[in-house]
Design an enzyme around this catalytic site. Sequence first.
Site, PDB file in Angstrom:
ATOM      1  NE  ARG A   1      -2.640  -1.049   3.085  1.00 26.23           N
ATOM      2  CZ  ARG A   1      -3.461  -1.519   4.036  1.00 26.23           C
ATOM      3  NH1 ARG A   1      -4.801  -1.133   4.127  1.00 26.23           N
ATOM      4  NH2 ARG A   1      -2.871  -2.055   5.272  1.00 26.23           N
TER       5      ARG A   1
ATOM      6  CE  LYS B   1      -5.342 -19.932  11.647  1.00 22.49           C
ATOM      7  NZ  LYS B   1      -4.555 -19.346  13.051  1.00 22.49           N
TER       8      LYS B   1
HETATM    9  N1  HSE Z   1      -3.575 -14.555  14.039  1.00 26.81           N
HETATM   10  C1  HSE Z   1      -3.298 -15.886  13.700  1.00 26.81           C
HETATM   11  C2  HSE Z   1      -2.709 -16.620  15.006  1.00 26.81           C
HETATM   12  C3  HSE Z   1      -2.048 -15.774  12.970  1.00 26.81           C
HETATM   13  O1  HSE Z   1      -2.582 -15.802  16.114  1.00 26.81           O
HETATM   14  O2  HSE Z   1      -2.645 -17.799  14.992  1.00 26.81           O
HETATM   15  C4  HSE Z   1      -1.615 -17.119  12.178  1.00 26.81           C
HETATM   16  O3  HSE Z   1      -2.735 -17.563  11.646  1.00 26.81           O
END
Ligand code: HSE
Length: 437
Positions: free
Chosen positions: A45, A205
């Site tokens: 950016r 996830k």
């Molecule tokens: N915010 C995510 C975590 C980063 O703390 O696992 C990795 O996916």
Amino acid sequence: MKPVKIGVLGLGVVGGGAINVLKRNAVEIARRAGREIIVTRACARSLNKERICNTDGIELTTDPLEIINDPEIDIILELIGGDSLAKDLISIAIARGKHVVTANKALIALHGNEIFEQASAKGVMVAFEAAVAGGIPIIKALREGLSGNQIEWLAGIINGTGNFILTEMRDKGRDFEAVLAEAQALGYAEADPAFDIEGIDAAHKLTILASIAYGIPLQFEKVYIEGLTQVTREDVNYAQELGYIIKHLGIARKTAKGIELRVHPTLIPHRRLLANVDGVMNAILVQGDAVGPTLYYGAGAGAEPTASAVVADVVDVVRALTTDPENHVPHLAFQANSITDIPILAAEDIQTAYYLRLNAEDKSGVLSEVTKILAKHQISIEAMLQKEPLEKSMKHVPIIMIMKTTLEKKMNAAIEEIQKLAAIKDKVIRIRMETLK
Ligand code: HSE
């Protein structure tokens, strides 16, 4: 052979880490991939910001389309995150016939079905190892290493920030806000840290892991999600007295009725390996019918651990550049025409054990009222602990109960009735519990 040219979208923690690893390990990487791999263009950016990587020799721009439209670029690394601009850019890249490597879990969990369909139609690969559990090669393990198994269940600590916060609070008595600020400074947290704390990131996830484990479409909206903010020091201590540790887990389990998909704080026995996964580390325990339990452990966030997964994907894509698209490993492990819509169970149909904490009036008969309600709902008590009043003047005492596995619907009904008892003060605390056997 001509070097493979890479264009990087996003020069933040992950983009910077990927450039560093690709440069530092260029020789080893080329020996593995069979071709030299070079980053020729990158986009950010702002071009005046201080970076964690050296961008010498890389043509910089603020316009991602310049890179995507460059016919010299073979692979696009989408490392800007978010699910709107990133989605459009990936879609254009696929339309231009580029292969894509991304670390974007939100994007894959929410729009993966559509993206993979588009990529398959174009014969290009979209690789996303870095989207789940940072540097742990869990996508590859599930998709390839365990492809002979039926996956019975998997349970994982899949958010590094959340695990870092829980560990620091438990071991050092640190304040929630201070630990979160440190996780942000270290580049672990999401742009909106509520995603970490409220379990959304873990649910993204888990959505991906479940699709690969069971050959089902990505369906984030069906994950039951509870964040970690309700975990108090009091419950952490009582759990410890009973031999348990509280972890924020993502769980997928196949049952006869469908698949459980859930993210919530969970008591697990302290002797389990998963109970000893601390700080930013992630771990996923996968139970396959042939292999039995397998455990994958490593850094779940941070520049170079995530870059490790991004670069591994780049190597995989480069190795497959000359293969026919129908011979690529399917995006979701199962062939696209074999993806099956197995039902995802509603929260009230899951089965698990429970920890309950009641604040009960210190007089005879209260416990029997509570146990009567539990018996009425066929819920069996495994263990119980009644504490002294915290101060002599207090009329209420904490009662901690561990319940054997039961249907969530029954537990909900029992809690509702217990909550209405005149002798019960404050909200009944319920934390789910797993033995992980
Ligand atoms: N915010 C995510 C975590 C980063 O703390 O696992 C990795 O996916």
